[in-house]
Design a protein around this motif. Structure first.
Motif, PDB file in Angstrom:
ATOM      1  N   ALA A  95     -35.065  31.970  44.097  1.00 14.37           N
ATOM      2  CA  ALA A  95     -35.559  31.987  42.723  1.00 14.37           C
ATOM      3  C   ALA A  95     -36.314  33.285  42.426  1.00 14.37           C
ATOM      4  N   ALA A  96     -37.088  33.763  43.403  1.00 20.30           N
ATOM      5  CA  ALA A  96     -37.815  35.017  43.207  1.00 20.30           C
ATOM      6  C   ALA A  96     -36.856  36.197  43.072  1.00 20.30           C
ATOM      7  N   HIS A  97     -35.812  36.220  43.920  1.00 16.37           N
ATOM      8  CA  HIS A  97     -34.815  37.295  43.814  1.00 16.37           C
ATOM      9  C   HIS A  97     -34.067  37.223  42.487  1.00 16.37           C
ATOM     10  N   MET A  98     -33.790  35.994  42.052  1.00 15.31           N
ATOM     11  CA  MET A  98     -33.148  35.836  40.749  1.00 15.31           C
ATOM     12  C   MET A  98     -33.997  36.444  39.641  1.00 15.31           C
ATOM     13  N   ALA A  99     -35.305  36.232  39.711  1.00 17.60           N
ATOM     14  CA  ALA A  99     -36.197  36.789  38.688  1.00 17.60           C
ATOM     15  C   ALA A  99     -36.149  38.317  38.696  1.00 17.60           C
ATOM     16  N   GLU A 100     -36.085  38.889  39.916  1.00 15.61           N
ATOM     17  CA  GLU A 100     -35.998  40.346  40.008  1.00 15.61           C
ATOM     18  C   GLU A 100     -34.738  40.871  39.317  1.00 15.61           C
ATOM     19  N   VAL A 101     -33.593  40.283  39.695  1.00 12.34           N
ATOM     20  CA  VAL A 101     -32.319  40.770  39.151  1.00 12.34           C
ATOM     21  C   VAL A 101     -32.275  40.539  37.642  1.00 12.34           C
ATOM     22  N   ARG A 102     -32.731  39.383  37.196  1.00 11.64           N
ATOM     23  CA  ARG A 102     -32.730  39.081  35.764  1.00 11.64           C
ATOM     24  C   ARG A 102     -33.535  40.104  34.980  1.00 11.64           C
ATOM     25  N   ASN A 103     -34.735  40.382  35.451  1.00  8.13           N
ATOM     26  CA  ASN A 103     -35.603  41.308  34.712  1.00  8.13           C
ATOM     27  C   ASN A 103     -35.065  42.738  34.745  1.00  8.13           C
ATOM     28  N   MET A 104     -34.472  43.134  35.887  1.00 12.51           N
ATOM     29  CA  MET A 104     -33.858  44.456  35.959  1.00 12.51           C
ATOM     30  C   MET A 104     -32.738  44.581  34.935  1.00 12.51           C
ATOM     31  N   ASP A 134     -26.498  47.662  39.900  1.00 10.88           N
ATOM     32  CA  ASP A 134     -26.128  47.696  41.318  1.00 10.88           C
ATOM     33  C   ASP A 134     -26.954  48.720  42.075  1.00 10.88           C
ATOM     34  N   GLU A 135     -27.145  49.898  41.510  1.00 14.75           N
ATOM     35  CA  GLU A 135     -27.958  50.926  42.148  1.00 14.75           C
ATOM     36  C   GLU A 135     -29.420  50.481  42.254  1.00 14.75           C
ATOM     37  N   ALA A 136     -29.940  49.866  41.204  1.00 14.67           N
ATOM     38  CA  ALA A 136     -31.346  49.448  41.207  1.00 14.67           C
ATOM     39  C   ALA A 136     -31.596  48.349  42.225  1.00 14.67           C
ATOM     40  N   VAL A 137     -30.723  47.341  42.268  1.00 16.57           N
ATOM     41  CA  VAL A 137     -30.901  46.243  43.223  1.00 16.57           C
ATOM     42  C   VAL A 137     -30.809  46.758  44.649  1.00 16.57           C
ATOM     43  N   PRO A 143     -16.837  44.424  41.895  1.00 18.34           N
ATOM     44  CA  PRO A 143     -17.520  43.910  43.093  1.00 18.34           C
ATOM     45  C   PRO A 143     -18.824  43.190  42.749  1.00 18.34           C
ATOM     46  N   LEU A 144     -19.336  42.455  43.716  1.00 18.96           N
ATOM     47  CA  LEU A 144     -20.614  41.781  43.573  1.00 18.96           C
ATOM     48  C   LEU A 144     -21.734  42.810  43.469  1.00 18.96           C
ATOM     49  N   ILE A 145     -22.819  42.439  42.817  1.00 17.58           N
ATOM     50  CA  ILE A 145     -23.991  43.309  42.767  1.00 17.58           C
ATOM     51  C   ILE A 145     -24.609  43.379  44.154  1.00 17.58           C
ATOM     52  N   GLY A 146     -24.917  44.593  44.584  1.00 18.81           N
ATOM     53  CA  GLY A 146     -25.501  44.795  45.897  1.00 18.81           C
ATOM     54  C   GLY A 146     -24.494  45.093  46.975  1.00 18.81           C
ATOM     55  N   MET A 147     -23.210  45.167  46.650  1.00 19.81           N
ATOM     56  CA  MET A 147     -22.188  45.419  47.660  1.00 19.81           C
ATOM     57  C   MET A 147     -21.672  46.848  47.594  1.00 19.81           C
ATOM     58  N   SER A 148     -21.333  47.324  46.420  1.00 19.10           N
ATOM     59  CA  SER A 148     -20.709  48.642  46.315  1.00 19.10           C
ATOM     60  C   SER A 148     -21.660  49.754  46.736  1.00 19.10           C
ATOM     61  N   ALA A 149     -22.881  49.753  46.167  1.00 20.74           N
ATOM     62  CA  ALA A 149     -23.829  50.813  46.512  1.00 20.74           C
ATOM     63  C   ALA A 149     -24.283  50.705  47.952  1.00 20.74           C
ATOM     64  N   GLY A 165     -17.966  53.092  46.400  1.00 17.60           N
ATOM     65  CA  GLY A 165     -17.553  53.820  45.221  1.00 17.60           C
ATOM     66  C   GLY A 165     -16.776  52.980  44.229  1.00 17.60           C
ATOM     67  N   LEU A 166     -16.941  51.664  44.276  1.00 18.10           N
ATOM     68  CA  LEU A 166     -16.226  50.780  43.362  1.00 18.10           C
ATOM     69  C   LEU A 166     -16.899  50.784  41.996  1.00 18.10           C
ATOM     70  N   ASP A 167     -16.161  50.310  41.002  1.00 24.30           N
ATOM     71  CA  ASP A 167     -16.709  50.318  39.643  1.00 24.30           C
ATOM     72  C   ASP A 167     -16.310  49.023  38.948  1.00 24.30           C
ATOM     73  N   TRP A 168     -16.832  48.844  37.739  1.00 21.82           N
ATOM     74  CA  TRP A 168     -16.564  47.651  36.948  1.00 21.82           C
ATOM     75  C   TRP A 168     -15.842  48.067  35.672  1.00 21.82           C
TER      76      TRP A 168
END
Length: 635
Positions: free
Chosen positions: A408-417, A437-440, A494-500, A505-508
């Motif tokens: 839940a705490a990690h969710m709050a981080e990603v949500r706010n970012m 993705d870069e920020a996380v 890709p999932l957030i936190g995987m490419s970076a 070098g993947l993109d969306w």
């Protein structure tokens, strides 16, 4: 051997010289040497049962001399019961060969020593035949003490081992009951089923309530009076000062307390009579053991187990076993307390993060959060919707790996970012997702997450267009008014936190889709379509089917009704579920110059539906049936 009446053997007159000798030793002398060193007691009796000869070994075993025993009736002199009492002559098995039996043997008889003690013997009696007629009998016996002691010791050890095995088996069953995930009261009632009648004829558990002088009798079980026992559950009335002191001393102590029925029923000064007298009055009993339910410096209540009728009072070993069970129950109750405290913190945190949804003109949104059935009942699922600086509506559905307070705490981080990045950068969703993705990866220790980030673009009154990207999340579902449905498969990356993290070098890719008037857009997490009993493909097909049916059946109804009916039909189990639904009005509704009022938002719902008090958002929890009462009613 001292031959009192030398009748061991006789010599034939016609024996030739040398006959009747063994290695030059006369036969009579040889027989005496054998009997002297035989290692067993030997008595000879005449036809009347009187002692005629005794070997030295018998003298030592009985503590009597041959001269003292000669001519005495062997039965009257020697044969006794274990306690030293006389054995009736008609029951004497040792004398039987004097009359009819060819030989007898046994190990359940006793001889009387000269000092008054008895010695258990293993014996054999054989008729003594002379000239074809019974001339008496020979009794050969051994001291059976050592062998009998070994047998009794083995039996005692076997019995003790069986008792220990039974108690360990009971303790294992108790442990199995205590680790179940049902309610604490249900666990306690199942526990009493094991204790009664194994360790007592009735048992009760009293739990401390918020009021210091009140106990709650949460469980009572009796093997003899089951109906009476059930009626004894409930609050124990306010206790007088002496009883309160005694109860506090018991539940805050570490030792069991033994109770007697006579004292509780007849002694007006007995402090625990205020709590336990009614149990003895209704259920009977002569003694009981009360053990505290306590651990980690906290006290939770009392377990009482009683014995009735002819059952003996609890032994020290049984009392120690009950004390150990009490400590285990206390640990379970302490863990339940810690679980609920942490659960309340997590749920409060998540409720604060699931903010009300904006309602813009005639566009309506609804959201539901359905917590998991197990674990911390809180996780990384979330939904979000907010207006961006350019007036565009942003929609988010996401899921961070994990099912606990940390998730839940990690969710709050990603949500706010994501909120901050979307607001600060008025750019395509693909670029916002790349920045997230870069920020996380570089500023958070959050694990991987799946996210759908979308912009609902278009003028007031429509037409509208969805512009989105999908980071490994289940695809949105578009539901038309006529029931046609379509998954929006575009925009996948890709999932957030995987490419970076992996430097792939993947993109969306950005994806776009027209949103027809009066259609419904569903964003959801995988708990809605996937479970242990159902693969995700079948779950997505089920979602698509029910959404289409409800779109036709509930045409003209609110988006909230649609969400409620959809969850009721799918009934997700196991994982968290977050659901975000966007309902679009008819073409032209809300356009400039349109005077039709917008539909009411959730803040104006009728008081008959208090669960919709929060504007645009509601925590929806599955119905949980309390079956503990039904379990306790079973006999």
């Amino acid at each position: 051997m001292r031959a009192v009446r030398p009748r061991w053997t006789s010599h034939r007159q016609d024996e030739e010289p040398g006959h009747g000798e063994a290695d030059g030793v006369p036969e009579a002398e040889f027989a005496r040497e054998v009997l002297r060193d035989l290692g067993a007691g030997v008595l000879t009796l005449d036809t009347a049962g009187r002692v005629t000869s005794v070997n030295p070994w018998a003298e030592r075993l009985l503590g009597r001399s041959a001269r003292e025993m000669a001519g005495q009736d062997a039965h009257d002199l020697l044969h006794r019961n274990a306690d030293g009492s006389r054995v009736p002559r008609e029951r004497c098995t040792l004398r039987r060969p004097l009359y009819q039996a060819p030989a007898e043997e046994g190990s359940e008889e006793y001889f009387l020593r000269a000092d008054g003690t008895t010695v258990p013997i293993i014996w054999t009696t054989t008729p003594l035949i002379r000239n074809g007629r019974r001339a008496g009998l020979v009794v050969v016996f051994h001291d059976f003490t050592l062998h009998r002691s070994a047998v009794e010791d083995t039996a005692a050890r076997t019995a003790a081992l069986e008792t220990l095995t039974t108690r360990l088996h009971l303790l294992a069953e108790v442990s199995t009951v205590l680790i179940t995930t049902e309610s604490t009261q249900g666990t306690i009632r199942r526990l009493l089923r094991l204790l009664v009648p194994e360790l007592g004829q009735w048992a009760a558990v009293d739990v401390c309530s918020a009021q210091r002088d009140v106990l709650e009798r949460v469980a009572v079980r009796s093997s003899e009076h089951p109906h009476r026992a059930r009626r004894l559950r409930g609050p124990v009335t306010s206790l007088p000062e002496p009883a309160r002191v005694a109860v506090n001393r018991l539940i805050n102590g570490d030792r069991p307390v033994r109770l007697t029925g006579d004292e509780l029923l007849h002694d007006p000064d007995e402090p625990l009579a205020a709590t336990h007298r009614v149990l003895f009055e209704r259920l009977g009993g002569h003694t009981a053991v009360a053990v505290p339910l306590r651990t980690r410096g906290r006290s939770y209540g009392i377990l009482t187990v009683a014995r009735t009728g002819d059952s003996p009072a609890h032994t020290d070993a049984e009392t120690a076993l009950l004390a150990d069970i009490g400590r285990r129950v206390g640990l379970v109750m302490d863990n339940a307390r810690l679980y609920h405290e942490q659960q309340n913190v997590a749920e409060t945190m998540q409720r604060q993060l699931l903010t009300p949804l904006p309602q813009v003109n005639h566009v309506r949104m609804a959201a539901r959060y359905w917590p998991a059935e197990s674990a911390m009942e809180v996780g990384g699922d979330w939904y979000d919707a907010f207006l961006l600086g350019d007036g565009v509506m942003a929609l988010v559905i996401g899921d961070v790996v994990g099912h606990d307070l940390k998730a839940a705490a990690h969710m709050a981080e990603v949500r706010n970012m994501l909120r901050a990045l979307a607001w600060d950068h008025q750019e395509p969703p693909s670029l916002v997702m790349h920045r997230l993705d870069e920020a996380v990866t570089n500023t958070s220790d959050a694990p991987m997450a799946t996210v759908v980030f979308a912009r609902v673009e278009g003028p007031e009154g429509g037409p509208w267009q969805l512009h989105w990207v999908n980071a490994g999340h289940p695809p949105p579902l578009l539901v038309m008014r006529d029931g046609e449905t379509r998954f929006l498969e575009g925009g996948h990356g890709p999932l957030i936190g995987m490419s970076a993290t992996l430097r792939l070098g993947l993109d969306w890719p950005d994806a776009r889709e027209d949103l027809p008037p009066e259609s419904i857009l569903l964003l959801y997490t995988d708990g809605l379509v996937e479970s242990r009993a159902r693969p995700i493909d079948l779950g997505m097909a089920k979602l698509r089917h029910h959404a289409g049916v409800l779109a036709r059946r509930l045409a003209g109804r609110s988006i909230d009704d649609f969400c409620d009916e959809l969850l009721a039909r799918i009934a997700p189990r196991g994982d968290d579920v977050a659901l975000l639904a966007l309902g679009l009005p008819a073409a032209g509704v809300g356009a400039p110059g349109d005077t039709r009022p917008p539909p009411p938002d959730q803040s104006t719902c009728s008081p008959a539906d208090p669960e919709r008090a929060a504007p645009g958002s509601r925590m929806q929890e599955p119905e949980v049936l309390d079956t503990t009462h039904d379990e306790a009613e079973e006999v």
